[in-house]
Design an enzyme around this catalytic site. Structure first.
Site, PDB file in Angstrom:
ATOM      1  N   PRO A 132       2.329 -25.774  -5.028  1.00 50.14           N
ATOM      2  CA  PRO A 132       1.826 -24.790  -4.050  1.00 50.14           C
ATOM      3  C   PRO A 132       0.668 -23.946  -4.566  1.00 50.14           C
ATOM      4  CG  PRO A 132       4.202 -24.453  -4.493  1.00 50.14           C
ATOM      5  CD  PRO A 132       3.778 -25.644  -5.270  1.00 50.14           C
TER       6      PRO A 132
ATOM      7  N   THR B 289       2.375 -19.190  -9.678  1.00 53.95           N
ATOM      8  CA  THR B 289       2.943 -20.177 -10.586  1.00 53.95           C
ATOM      9  C   THR B 289       1.807 -21.025 -11.160  1.00 53.95           C
ATOM     10  OG1 THR B 289       3.312 -21.522  -8.619  1.00 53.95           O
ATOM     11  CG2 THR B 289       5.189 -20.263  -9.413  1.00 53.95           C
ATOM     12  N   ASP B 290       2.173 -22.016 -11.962  1.00 45.08           N
ATOM     13  CA  ASP B 290       1.183 -22.883 -12.605  1.00 45.08           C
ATOM     14  C   ASP B 290       0.325 -23.606 -11.563  1.00 45.08           C
ATOM     15  OD1 ASP B 290       2.332 -22.185 -15.046  1.00 45.08           O
ATOM     16  OD2 ASP B 290       3.703 -23.875 -15.027  1.00 45.08           O
TER      17      ASP B 290
ATOM     18  N   ASP C 200       8.379 -11.789  -7.141  1.00 44.75           N
ATOM     19  CA  ASP C 200       9.442 -11.004  -7.796  1.00 44.75           C
ATOM     20  C   ASP C 200       9.200  -9.506  -7.666  1.00 44.75           C
ATOM     21  OD1 ASP C 200       7.719 -10.108  -9.964  1.00 44.75           O
ATOM     22  OD2 ASP C 200       8.008 -12.065 -10.898  1.00 44.75           O
TER      23      ASP C 200
ATOM     24  N   GLN D 165      10.640 -24.871  -2.948  1.00 42.28           N
ATOM     25  CA  GLN D 165      10.960 -25.061  -4.362  1.00 42.28           C
ATOM     26  C   GLN D 165      12.428 -24.773  -4.623  1.00 42.28           C
ATOM     27  OE1 GLN D 165       7.961 -22.349  -5.681  1.00 42.28           O
ATOM     28  NE2 GLN D 165       8.791 -20.691  -4.460  1.00 42.28           N
TER      29      GLN D 165
ATOM     30  N   ASP E 181      -1.145 -13.747  -8.777  1.00 40.45           N
ATOM     31  CA  ASP E 181       0.071 -13.737  -9.605  1.00 40.45           C
ATOM     32  C   ASP E 181       0.884 -14.943  -9.171  1.00 40.45           C
ATOM     33  OD1 ASP E 181       2.481 -13.261 -10.798  1.00 40.45           O
ATOM     34  OD2 ASP E 181       2.821 -11.294  -9.902  1.00 40.45           O
TER      35      ASP E 181
ATOM     36  N   HIS F 183       3.734  -8.158 -16.187  1.00 35.34           N
ATOM     37  CA  HIS F 183       3.450  -7.306 -15.026  1.00 35.34           C
ATOM     38  C   HIS F 183       2.499  -6.163 -15.370  1.00 35.34           C
ATOM     39  CE1 HIS F 183       7.308  -9.067 -13.203  1.00 35.34           C
ATOM     40  NE2 HIS F 183       6.268  -9.570 -12.582  1.00 35.34           N
TER      41      HIS F 183
ATOM     42  N   ASP G 206       1.148 -18.022   3.472  1.00 34.86           N
ATOM     43  CA  ASP G 206       0.325 -18.803   2.553  1.00 34.86           C
ATOM     44  C   ASP G 206      -0.881 -17.954   2.112  1.00 34.86           C
ATOM     45  OD1 ASP G 206      -1.029 -20.769   1.181  1.00 34.86           O
ATOM     46  OD2 ASP G 206      -1.911 -21.632   3.001  1.00 34.86           O
ATOM     47  N   GLY G 207      -0.998 -17.714   0.818  1.00 35.77           N
ATOM     48  CA  GLY G 207      -2.052 -16.855   0.294  1.00 35.77           C
ATOM     49  C   GLY G 207      -3.456 -17.397   0.558  1.00 35.77           C
TER      50      GLY G 207
END
Lengths: 282, 282
Positions: A167, A162-163, A90, A35, A160, A66, A141-142
Site C-alpha cells: 500500500p 510502512t515500507d 498508531d 493487511q 509516516d 515519533h 487513501d493518502g
C-alpha cells in the site's frame, strides 16, 4: 536456547537479517481489507504491533521514531499551523505534532481504520491526543487525499508510512511528491521516513532524486537509532524550498513538552551524515 | 518462514531481544581456553565471528565500531604516540589506530591468541596492519598488563572488550580505571566500549561514576549505530583530564586515510545525547 514460539521474529531474507522480541502472549490478530495486524505483549518492550509480520510500534522504543518524525520538521518550519500525516495510524506522530502550540489542525490520513482502533485499545498513551479538537482523523487513501487537496493549503506533510512495498509504494515516487509540492505552502516542508542507511541506500538516493525532480529546492536526510526496525538504524528525509539547515532553536529549547530523545543538540546532530551516505547523495 | 539452521541468532533473554543473520555455512568452530569462537559465512554481511554465540564482528558493519572506537579518542588527544588496546583481538581497532601518523607504537593486549589467529585467516583486511613495525601484538591478560605497566607511559588506552561478564568483567570497574589513570600520561585519554543506551543504561551510569572516582576529571559518552550488537545502538565513553569537548578538527579534516563512517561532523554529533541519557548522567 532457541527462538521458539515465545519469540516474534521479523525476518528479512532479502537483507539476511532478522530481529526478534520475546513475547508473553499474542493478544490479538486480524486480517483487515489491507493487511494482517497482530498485537503482542512482550517481556521487555511492552506492547508490540506488527503489520504483515513486520514491526510497527512497541511501547519501549516508539519514542525514537515519533519524536524524530515530528519535531525535526515542525521546529524547522517557521510557523507550522496546518499539518497532515499520511499513514501514522498508531497516532503517535499525531500526538507529538499536537504538542506544538502553533498547530491549529493536524489531519491524519490512515488507509486502515483498524490500525487506529487497535492502537486506541492497546497503545492508549499514543492515542491520548485523538480527541484534541485540533485532531482530524480520516481513514482514506493518502495518495487520493493529496491529489484532492487544495493548492498551498498545508504547512507540513509527514509521510509516516510502512515500507515502500504494497500500500505504501506509491508514497515514494515523483508523482506523489509533485502533489505534495503543490499542496504545500511556499515555506512548507515535507518529511518522510526513509528506511535504513545500511540496508536501503538506493531507496534513499532515489527519494532525494525524486524530491528534487518534484522541484523541492532542498532535501536533507537525518538519522536516528530505532531498535525494532531492520538494522536498528533509521532515517527521515525532509524536502522544502527554505533553508532546511536552520530551525527555531529558541522555540525548541523552550518547548513546553517533554521528550525522551529529541533536543536541540540531537536535532543538529542528526543531520551529520557518515561519509558513505554523503558520497551516496553527492 | 522460520529462523532455521540457515540463521545464526544472538539471543539475549535478559533483555527480551534477539538478532539474527542468515548464513551460508559455518566455516569454523573451536573451544579455546577462554571461550567458544565460531566463524560463519553469511548471505549479506560477509564473514561473521561470534564468541560464546555473541556477535563480535562482521565484514559488513564492523567499520562503525572500529572507526568510532579509535578516531574519536585519537583526534581528541593532542599528540597520540603510544596507544594500547585492551582486547581488540580481531585487530580492526589496531588497524584504525595505525592509520594515525602520530602513533609510534600500538600495543594490543588480547587474552585469547586464537581470536587474532582466526581473524588473520578469516578477516584479512582487519589484520592488514598486524605486520606494521609499530604494531605490538601481545596475548596476555589486560588487567595484569595494566597493573604491570609503568606510570605515565601511555597516551591513549582503548578498551575494546566483550560484554562486562566473564573475562571482560574486570575491565569495567574502579580498580581497573585507577590502573589506567596511573598508566596514562597527564593528557592521556581512556576510551571504552560501553554497550547500548537502550539496554545498558545502569552500566553506563556506573562506568561514569567509576571513571570519576578513579580521578579522571572529565567523562563523555558518544553514540553510534551498530547493527549486529543488541538494540543496534552502541556507545563509547571517554575519560581524561583535558577538555574532551575539543578535538584536532584540522587534522581530522585533513586526515590521510579514508573512513566510511567517521568525519568531523560525525565526531561532534556523536556526543549529542538524548534527554533520557543526559538525565541518567546528571
Amino acid at each position: 536456547m532457541n527462538l521458539d514460539k515465545n519469540w516474534f521474529s521479523e525476518i528479512n531474507p532479502q537483507f539476511g537479517v532478522a530481529f526478534s522480541l520475546q513475547i508473553k502472549e499474542k493478544l490479538h490478530e486480524e486480517q483487515t481489507q489491507y493487511q494482517k495486524i497482530s498485537i503482542y505483549d512482550t517481556t521487555d518492550f511492552g506492547k508490540l504491533m506488527t503489520i504483515d509480520d513486520l514491526f510497527m510500534v512497541t511501547d519501549r522504543d516508539n519514542f525514537l521514531y515519533h519524536e524524530m518524525m515530528s519535531h525535526i520538521a515542525l521546529f524547522t518550519h517557521p510557523n507550522p499551523r496546518h499539518v497532515v500525516i499520511i499513514g501514522g495510524g498508531d497516532c503517535g506522530t499525531l500526538r507529538e505534532v499536537l504538542r506544538h502550540p502553533t498547530v491549529e489542525q493536524a489531519t491524519q490520513v490512515e488507509i486502515d481504520e483498524r490500525v487506529t482502533r487497535l492502537s486506541e485499545h492497546y497503545f492508549p498513551s499514543l492515542c491520548e491526543s485523538n480527541h484534541d479538537p485540533r485532531a482530524n482523523l480520516l481513514f482514506d487513501d493518502g495518495i487520493q487525499w493529496m491529489a484532492d487537496a487544495p493548492d498551498q493549503s498545508i504547512d507540513v506533510i509527514i509521510i509516516d508510512s510502512t515500507d515502500p512495498v504494497g500500500p505504501a509504494e506509491g508514497l515514494f515516487n515523483l508523482a506523489f511528491y509533485r502533489q505534495c509540492r503543490r499542496v504545500l505552502r511556499e515555506d512548507g516542508i515535507l518529511v518522510q521516513q526513509t528506511e535504513s542507511p545500511l540496508l536501503h541506500l538506493p531507496l534513499l538516493q532515489s527519494v532525494h532524486q525524486a524530491m528534487r525532480a518534484a522541484e523541492f529546492k532542498n532535501t536533507r536526510t537525518f538519522q536516528f537509532p530505532l531498535c525494532t526496525y531492520p538494522s536498528g538504524w533509521w532515517t527521515g528525509t525532509m524536502a522544502g524550498n527554505g533553508d532546511l539547515t536552520q530551525f527555531r532553536v529558541e522555540a525548541a529549547q523552550n518547548k513546553t513538552f517533554a521528550t525522551q530523545y529529541y533536543n536541540t543538540e540531537i536535532h543538529q546532530a542528526s543531520f551529520a551524515l557518515p561519509n558513505f551516505m554523503q558520497q551516496a547523495f553527492s
